[in-house]
Design a protein around this motif. Structure first.
Motif, PDB file in Angstrom:
ATOM      1  N   VAL A 229       6.032  13.456  -1.243  1.00 17.11           N
ATOM      2  CA  VAL A 229       6.486  12.499  -0.239  1.00 17.11           C
ATOM      3  C   VAL A 229       5.463  11.359  -0.224  1.00 17.11           C
ATOM      4  N   SER A 230       5.962  10.127  -0.170  1.00 19.04           N
ATOM      5  CA  SER A 230       5.049   8.987  -0.125  1.00 19.04           C
ATOM      6  C   SER A 230       5.576   7.947   0.857  1.00 19.04           C
ATOM      7  N   TYR A 231       4.656   7.141   1.344  1.00 24.24           N
ATOM      8  CA  TYR A 231       4.940   6.103   2.325  1.00 24.24           C
ATOM      9  C   TYR A 231       4.421   4.792   1.757  1.00 24.24           C
ATOM     10  N   GLU A 232       5.301   3.798   1.674  1.00 24.17           N
ATOM     11  CA  GLU A 232       4.953   2.493   1.113  1.00 24.17           C
ATOM     12  C   GLU A 232       5.072   1.442   2.218  1.00 24.17           C
ATOM     13  N   GLN A 233       4.006   0.678   2.420  1.00 26.71           N
ATOM     14  CA  GLN A 233       3.968  -0.323   3.485  1.00 26.71           C
ATOM     15  C   GLN A 233       3.652  -1.690   2.889  1.00 26.71           C
ATOM     16  N   ALA A 234       4.491  -2.679   3.206  1.00 30.03           N
ATOM     17  CA  ALA A 234       4.179  -4.061   2.838  1.00 30.03           C
ATOM     18  C   ALA A 234       3.100  -4.554   3.794  1.00 30.03           C
ATOM     19  N   LEU A 235       1.991  -5.027   3.261  1.00 32.21           N
ATOM     20  CA  LEU A 235       0.852  -5.387   4.102  1.00 32.21           C
ATOM     21  C   LEU A 235       1.066  -6.684   4.878  1.00 32.21           C
ATOM     22  N   GLU A 236       1.946  -7.549   4.401  1.00 30.47           N
ATOM     23  CA  GLU A 236       2.211  -8.801   5.105  1.00 30.47           C
ATOM     24  C   GLU A 236       3.218  -8.626   6.238  1.00 30.47           C
ATOM     25  N   SER A 237       3.922  -7.486   6.279  1.00 36.10           N
ATOM     26  CA  SER A 237       4.961  -7.270   7.289  1.00 36.10           C
ATOM     27  C   SER A 237       4.899  -5.836   7.779  1.00 36.10           C
ATOM     28  N   VAL A 238       4.501  -5.653   9.021  1.00 35.08           N
ATOM     29  CA  VAL A 238       4.361  -4.308   9.579  1.00 35.08           C
ATOM     30  C   VAL A 238       5.701  -3.582   9.633  1.00 35.08           C
ATOM     31  N   SER A 239       6.797  -4.325   9.752  1.00 38.51           N
ATOM     32  CA  SER A 239       8.102  -3.687   9.907  1.00 38.51           C
ATOM     33  C   SER A 239       8.742  -3.280   8.582  1.00 38.51           C
ATOM     34  N   THR A 240       8.141  -3.633   7.441  1.00 34.69           N
ATOM     35  CA  THR A 240       8.732  -3.316   6.150  1.00 34.69           C
ATOM     36  C   THR A 240       8.033  -2.117   5.531  1.00 34.69           C
ATOM     37  N   PHE A 241       8.718  -0.969   5.540  1.00 32.88           N
ATOM     38  CA  PHE A 241       8.159   0.227   4.909  1.00 32.88           C
ATOM     39  C   PHE A 241       9.274   1.049   4.282  1.00 32.88           C
ATOM     40  N   VAL A 242       8.887   1.913   3.344  1.00 38.25           N
ATOM     41  CA  VAL A 242       9.825   2.791   2.644  1.00 38.25           C
ATOM     42  C   VAL A 242       9.205   4.180   2.559  1.00 38.25           C
ATOM     43  N   VAL A 243       9.998   5.203   2.828  1.00 39.39           N
ATOM     44  CA  VAL A 243       9.580   6.587   2.627  1.00 39.39           C
ATOM     45  C   VAL A 243      10.285   7.087   1.366  1.00 39.39           C
ATOM     46  N   HIS A 244       9.500   7.617   0.433  1.00 36.43           N
ATOM     47  CA  HIS A 244      10.026   8.123  -0.838  1.00 36.43           C
ATOM     48  C   HIS A 244       9.882   9.643  -0.899  1.00 36.43           C
ATOM     49  N   LEU A 245      10.873  10.301  -1.473  1.00 37.82           N
ATOM     50  CA  LEU A 245      10.793  11.721  -1.821  1.00 37.82           C
ATOM     51  C   LEU A 245      11.105  11.849  -3.293  1.00 37.82           C
ATOM     52  N   GLU A 246      10.265  12.574  -4.020  1.00 38.02           N
ATOM     53  CA  GLU A 246      10.521  12.843  -5.435  1.00 38.02           C
ATOM     54  C   GLU A 246      10.458  14.343  -5.656  1.00 38.02           C
ATOM     55  N   TYR A 247      11.518  14.865  -6.261  1.00 33.64           N
ATOM     56  CA  TYR A 247      11.579  16.297  -6.557  1.00 33.64           C
ATOM     57  C   TYR A 247      11.754  16.484  -8.058  1.00 33.64           C
TER      58      TYR A 247
ATOM     59  N   LEU B 238       0.865  -1.176   0.000  1.00 32.83           N
ATOM     60  CA  LEU B 238       0.000   0.000   0.000  1.00 32.83           C
ATOM     61  C   LEU B 238       0.897   1.219   0.000  1.00 32.83           C
ATOM     62  N   THR B 239       0.651   2.143  -0.931  1.00 29.48           N
ATOM     63  CA  THR B 239       1.421   3.381  -1.008  1.00 29.48           C
ATOM     64  C   THR B 239       0.465   4.558  -0.940  1.00 29.48           C
ATOM     65  N   VAL B 240       0.778   5.526  -0.084  1.00 30.33           N
ATOM     66  CA  VAL B 240       0.023   6.776  -0.008  1.00 30.33           C
ATOM     67  C   VAL B 240       1.008   7.919  -0.150  1.00 30.33           C
ATOM     68  N   GLY B 241       0.576   9.001  -0.804  1.00 28.48           N
ATOM     69  CA  GLY B 241       1.487  10.114  -1.019  1.00 28.48           C
ATOM     70  C   GLY B 241       0.773  11.442  -1.110  1.00 28.48           C
ATOM     71  N   LYS B 242       1.550  12.495  -0.925  1.00 25.95           N
ATOM     72  CA  LYS B 242       1.009  13.860  -0.945  1.00 25.95           C
ATOM     73  C   LYS B 242       2.058  14.785  -1.537  1.00 25.95           C
ATOM     74  N   TYR B 243       1.621  15.695  -2.440  1.00 22.66           N
ATOM     75  CA  TYR B 243       2.500  16.748  -2.929  1.00 22.66           C
ATOM     76  C   TYR B 243       2.619  17.814  -1.855  1.00 22.66           C
ATOM     77  N   LEU B 244       3.829  18.106  -1.415  1.00 23.66           N
ATOM     78  CA  LEU B 244       4.073  19.176  -0.453  1.00 23.66           C
ATOM     79  C   LEU B 244       4.218  20.511  -1.161  1.00 23.66           C
ATOM     80  N   SER B 245       4.571  20.457  -2.433  1.00 30.11           N
ATOM     81  CA  SER B 245       4.630  21.616  -3.322  1.00 30.11           C
ATOM     82  C   SER B 245       4.406  21.058  -4.726  1.00 30.11           C
ATOM     83  N   PRO B 246       4.246  21.905  -5.734  1.00 27.90           N
ATOM     84  CA  PRO B 246       4.033  21.378  -7.089  1.00 27.90           C
ATOM     85  C   PRO B 246       5.181  20.500  -7.593  1.00 27.90           C
ATOM     86  N   LYS B 247       6.368  20.618  -6.998  1.00 33.96           N
ATOM     87  CA  LYS B 247       7.519  19.843  -7.457  1.00 33.96           C
ATOM     88  C   LYS B 247       7.980  18.761  -6.485  1.00 33.96           C
TER      89      LYS B 247
END
Length: 85
Positions: A38-56, A26-35
């Protein structure tokens, strides 16, 4: 897009379990500015496995992508894309 709108998010994505991708994510994300997104990706089978992404978005199809995950490799990359309409 309706769920994302209701939650005040710009991205809500569920990627099912596959042989290549592994666990359902499951991935959820939000634009903090037009450019900047930030998004948060969570593996649903493992609570401890997640990734935070930044795209500029830079310009000319270039963007910088950074991913951070506890206990995993983290890093950044410069990406380029172009639409051929």
């Amino acid at each position: 897009a309706l769920i994302a709108d209701e939650l005040g998010l710009d991205l809500v994505r569920i990627e099912p379990h596959t042989e290549d991708a592994g666990a359902t994510r499951l991935t959820v994300g939000k634009y903090l500015s037009p450019k900047l997104m930030v998004s948060y990706e969570q593996a649903l089978e493992s609570v401890s496995t997640f990734v935070v992404h930044l795209e500029y978005l830079i310009r000319g199809g270039f963007k910088v992508h950074s991913a951070v995950s506890p206990g995993q490799q983290s890093g950044a990359e410069l990406l380029w894309s172009r639409d051929f309409d």
